[in-house]
Design an enzyme around this catalytic site. Sequence first.
Site, PDB file in Angstrom:
ATOM      1  N   GLY A  43      24.048   6.887 -67.919  1.00 23.40           N
ATOM      2  CA  GLY A  43      24.646   7.995 -68.672  1.00 23.40           C
ATOM      3  C   GLY A  43      23.719   9.194 -68.700  1.00 23.40           C
TER       4      GLY A  43
ATOM      5  N   ARG B 128      27.015   5.508 -61.776  1.00 23.64           N
ATOM      6  CA  ARG B 128      26.783   4.058 -61.874  1.00 23.64           C
ATOM      7  C   ARG B 128      27.297   3.481 -60.557  1.00 23.64           C
ATOM      8  NH1 ARG B 128      25.671   3.584 -67.544  1.00 23.64           N
ATOM      9  NH2 ARG B 128      26.869   5.126 -68.710  1.00 23.64           N
ATOM     10  N   SER B 129      26.554   2.572 -59.958  1.00 25.81           N
ATOM     11  CA  SER B 129      26.950   2.064 -58.649  1.00 25.81           C
ATOM     12  C   SER B 129      26.964   0.541 -58.633  1.00 25.81           C
ATOM     13  CB  SER B 129      25.970   2.576 -57.575  1.00 25.81           C
ATOM     14  OG  SER B 129      26.080   1.792 -56.412  1.00 25.81           O
TER      15      SER B 129
ATOM     16  N   ASP C 187      17.801   0.914 -69.216  1.00 22.40           N
ATOM     17  CA  ASP C 187      17.298  -0.376 -68.736  1.00 22.40           C
ATOM     18  C   ASP C 187      18.003  -0.852 -67.465  1.00 22.40           C
ATOM     19  OD1 ASP C 187      19.627  -0.811 -70.123  1.00 22.40           O
ATOM     20  OD2 ASP C 187      18.962  -2.669 -71.052  1.00 22.40           O
TER      21      ASP C 187
ATOM     22  N   THR D 153      18.151   8.348 -72.285  1.00 22.40           N
ATOM     23  CA  THR D 153      19.426   7.883 -72.833  1.00 22.40           C
ATOM     24  C   THR D 153      19.522   8.325 -74.283  1.00 22.40           C
ATOM     25  OG1 THR D 153      20.647   5.914 -73.596  1.00 22.40           O
ATOM     26  CG2 THR D 153      18.320   5.609 -73.184  1.00 22.40           C
TER      27      THR D 153
ATOM     28  N   ASP E 261      20.883   6.778 -76.612  1.00 21.62           N
ATOM     29  CA  ASP E 261      21.004   5.642 -77.536  1.00 21.62           C
ATOM     30  C   ASP E 261      19.683   5.175 -78.149  1.00 21.62           C
ATOM     31  OD1 ASP E 261      23.742   5.550 -76.990  1.00 21.62           O
ATOM     32  OD2 ASP E 261      23.406   4.322 -75.215  1.00 21.62           O
TER      33      ASP E 261
ATOM     34  N   ASP F 178      17.838   2.964 -77.107  1.00 23.20           N
ATOM     35  CA  ASP F 178      17.764   1.500 -77.033  1.00 23.20           C
ATOM     36  C   ASP F 178      16.836   1.062 -75.901  1.00 23.20           C
ATOM     37  OD1 ASP F 178      19.412   2.476 -75.043  1.00 23.20           O
ATOM     38  OD2 ASP F 178      20.832   0.827 -75.145  1.00 23.20           O
TER      39      ASP F 178
ATOM     40  N   ARG G 137      38.097  13.283-100.174  1.00 25.76           N
ATOM     41  CA  ARG G 137      38.496  12.272 -99.200  1.00 25.76           C
ATOM     42  C   ARG G 137      37.351  11.360 -98.776  1.00 25.76           C
ATOM     43  NH1 ARG G 137      43.245  12.072 -97.058  1.00 25.76           N
ATOM     44  NH2 ARG G 137      44.396  13.960 -96.592  1.00 25.76           N
TER      45      ARG G 137
ATOM     46  N   MET H  35      27.886   7.279 -81.336  1.00 22.25           N
ATOM     47  CA  MET H  35      27.540   6.411 -80.206  1.00 22.25           C
ATOM     48  C   MET H  35      26.302   5.573 -80.546  1.00 22.25           C
ATOM     49  SD  MET H  35      28.250   8.636 -76.810  1.00 22.25           S
ATOM     50  CE  MET H  35      29.834   8.505 -76.003  1.00 22.25           C
ATOM     51  N   GLY H  36      25.806   4.843 -79.581  1.00 21.20           N
ATOM     52  CA  GLY H  36      24.619   4.018 -79.809  1.00 21.20           C
ATOM     53  C   GLY H  36      24.699   2.664 -79.135  1.00 21.20           C
ATOM     54  N   ARG H  37      25.833   2.410 -78.491  1.00 25.30           N
ATOM     55  CA  ARG H  37      26.079   1.105 -77.866  1.00 25.30           C
ATOM     56  C   ARG H  37      25.793  -0.020 -78.844  1.00 25.30           C
ATOM     57  NH1 ARG H  37      24.139   0.776 -71.784  1.00 25.30           N
ATOM     58  NH2 ARG H  37      22.163   1.038 -72.848  1.00 25.30           N
TER      59      ARG H  37
ATOM     60  N   ALA I  19      24.922  10.488 -95.618  1.00 21.62           N
ATOM     61  CA  ALA I  19      26.063   9.561 -95.656  1.00 21.62           C
ATOM     62  C   ALA I  19      25.959   8.609 -96.854  1.00 21.62           C
ATOM     63  CB  ALA I  19      26.107   8.762 -94.358  1.00 21.62           C
TER      64      ALA I  19
ATOM     65  N   HIS J 200      31.995  11.614 -76.712  1.00 23.58           N
ATOM     66  CA  HIS J 200      31.112  12.200 -75.704  1.00 23.58           C
ATOM     67  C   HIS J 200      30.534  13.563 -76.064  1.00 23.58           C
ATOM     68  CE1 HIS J 200      32.440   8.856 -73.276  1.00 23.58           C
ATOM     69  NE2 HIS J 200      31.442   9.136 -72.476  1.00 23.58           N
TER      70      HIS J 200
ATOM     71  N   GLN K  12      28.514  13.951 -78.119  1.00 21.41           N
ATOM     72  CA  GLN K  12      27.106  13.634 -78.422  1.00 21.41           C
ATOM     73  C   GLN K  12      26.234  13.587 -77.173  1.00 21.41           C
ATOM     74  OE1 GLN K  12      27.218  10.168 -81.582  1.00 21.41           O
ATOM     75  NE2 GLN K  12      29.129  10.313 -80.453  1.00 21.41           N
ATOM     76  N   ARG K  13      26.844  13.535 -76.009  1.00 19.85           N
ATOM     77  CA  ARG K  13      26.052  13.371 -74.784  1.00 19.85           C
ATOM     78  C   ARG K  13      25.607  14.696 -74.184  1.00 19.85           C
ATOM     79  NH1 ARG K  13      27.652   8.294 -72.075  1.00 19.85           N
ATOM     80  NH2 ARG K  13      27.615   9.303 -70.064  1.00 19.85           N
TER      81      ARG K  13
HETATM   82  P1  ATP Z   1      22.550   4.005 -69.953  1.00 23.10           P
HETATM   83  O1  ATP Z   1      21.618   3.544 -71.033  1.00 23.10           O
HETATM   84  O2  ATP Z   1      22.863   5.424 -70.046  1.00 23.10           O
HETATM   85  O3  ATP Z   1      23.759   3.128 -69.776  1.00 23.10           O
HETATM   86  P2  ATP Z   1      21.447   2.572 -67.726  1.00 23.10           P
HETATM   87  O4  ATP Z   1      20.374   2.886 -66.758  1.00 23.10           O
HETATM   88  O5  ATP Z   1      21.222   1.354 -68.580  1.00 23.10           O
HETATM   89  O6  ATP Z   1      21.716   3.881 -68.584  1.00 23.10           O
HETATM   90  P3  ATP Z   1      23.477   1.211 -66.178  1.00 23.10           P
HETATM   91  O7  ATP Z   1      24.866   1.607 -65.847  1.00 23.10           O
HETATM   92  O8  ATP Z   1      23.274  -0.076 -66.889  1.00 23.10           O
HETATM   93  O9  ATP Z   1      22.841   2.448 -66.975  1.00 23.10           O
HETATM   94  O10 ATP Z   1      22.614   1.132 -64.835  1.00 23.10           O
HETATM   95  C1  ATP Z   1      22.618   2.209 -63.923  1.00 23.10           C
HETATM   96  C2  ATP Z   1      22.738   1.678 -62.520  1.00 23.10           C
HETATM   97  O11 ATP Z   1      21.608   0.847 -62.222  1.00 23.10           O
HETATM   98  C3  ATP Z   1      23.943   0.768 -62.275  1.00 23.10           C
HETATM   99  O12 ATP Z   1      25.128   1.478 -62.013  1.00 23.10           O
HETATM  100  C4  ATP Z   1      23.491  -0.041 -61.074  1.00 23.10           C
HETATM  101  O13 ATP Z   1      23.666   0.691 -59.880  1.00 23.10           O
HETATM  102  C5  ATP Z   1      21.997  -0.191 -61.332  1.00 23.10           C
HETATM  103  N1  ATP Z   1      21.751  -1.506 -61.967  1.00 23.10           N
HETATM  104  C6  ATP Z   1      21.933  -1.853 -63.248  1.00 23.10           C
HETATM  105  N2  ATP Z   1      21.636  -3.142 -63.461  1.00 23.10           N
HETATM  106  C7  ATP Z   1      21.266  -3.632 -62.252  1.00 23.10           C
HETATM  107  C8  ATP Z   1      20.854  -4.920 -61.790  1.00 23.10           C
HETATM  108  N3  ATP Z   1      20.769  -5.977 -62.620  1.00 23.10           N
HETATM  109  N4  ATP Z   1      20.551  -5.053 -60.475  1.00 23.10           N
HETATM  110  C9  ATP Z   1      20.629  -3.999 -59.634  1.00 23.10           C
HETATM  111  N5  ATP Z   1      21.022  -2.774 -60.004  1.00 23.10           N
HETATM  112  C10 ATP Z   1      21.332  -2.579 -61.296  1.00 23.10           C
END
Ligand code: ATP
Length: 322
Positions: free
Chosen positions: A11, A72-73, A103, A126, A128, A130, A163, A170-172, A187, A252, A254-255
């Site tokens: 994200g 994201r892939s 992560d 990020t 979040d 986290d 009210r 957000m925050g997952r 709050a 969104h 917030q992003r």
């Molecule tokens: P956010 O906190 O914003 O979600 P993120 O880095 O945790 O960020 P992810 O969608 O979890 O976001 O990961 C980003 C990309 O990293 C994924 O789309 C994927 O291509 C790759 N990825 C994530 N986990 C793995 C994994 N276990 N092995 C290989 N590639 C990974």
Amino acid sequence: MKKIAILTSGGDAPGMNACIRAAVRAALAHDLDIVGIRWGYAGLMNGDIVPLDRRSVTNIIHHGGTILGTARSEEFRTESGRMKAINVLQQKSIDGLILIGGDGTFRGGTLLSQESGISVVGVPGTIDNDCYGTDYTIGFDTAVNTAVEAIDRIRDTATAHDRLFFVEVMGRHTGFIALESGIAGGAEELLIPEVPMDSDQLCKRLAEYFKGGKKSAIVVVSEAEHPGVTFRISREVKEKAGFDSKVCILGHIQRGGAPSARDRVLASRLGAAAVKALLDNRGGYMVGEINREIAYTPLKDTWEKQNSLHPGLTDLLHILSG
Ligand code: ATP
């Protein structure tokens, strides 16, 4: 090390551009070539790479999003996908990679490094917060400020109409944004995964506030992996206690937006630290900031360990509210 690359993944978060800018200028200061990979790992596999120089990062420090694009892939999760990426890195003679993301990004980068021997350094980007290994992630401060601005506006309407409002942030799976925006926004109650509260308890507390003379209230709710969960909570509160309420899901908004000064400073610092980490042979680490010092955390710890809420802040909310 002669040539490094940088990408943003997962994200987007406000401050990613400030981080790219800092990394580019720090790399040039150390006589390193630096290129940008567009669209995260998807772009890496496709060889979508652009040269970066001082001018390509001019006037971006104040913009949200990421000039490199993010994605994201699923393909990158496979060994064959990562082989494509490794071929591109080798063809382009790239020997170090800076990953700005969360992560998931660091997991993927760690596999890539193990399979290719190329050094990778992570930067926590990020909203979040986290991510283990840093007090704050890039983008968190801005997201909290955005949420507080929204809560302040809702407070006007809540007061004008006597009210009860539920504001979902957000925050997952964590309550960082909810906790800090809840405190800063005054709050009355907070629903976060770390401190579970069922609807009976919530109704009881709200009833106490109203009995004590409150005419309006705001409950900040963390989405907790189920965006929209707040509609159910609002219905339960109506059924159990008869309190009508309005729900506002911030989502969104917030992003995006201009990064706060704090995020710009953090991002600038971490971008430069990431370049230095590559030069100092600290591949396999994430750079973060702990107690105002640059901290190096093994990438593995960033997904195996958890960042916890500031002790005492949840208690503080309950002392201050009501
Ligand atoms: P956010 O906190 O914003 O979600 P993120 O880095 O945790 O960020 P992810 O969608 O979890 O976001 O990961 C980003 C990309 O990293 C994924 O789309 C994927 O291509 C790759 N990825 C994530 N986990 C793995 C994994 N276990 N092995 C290989 N590639 C990974």
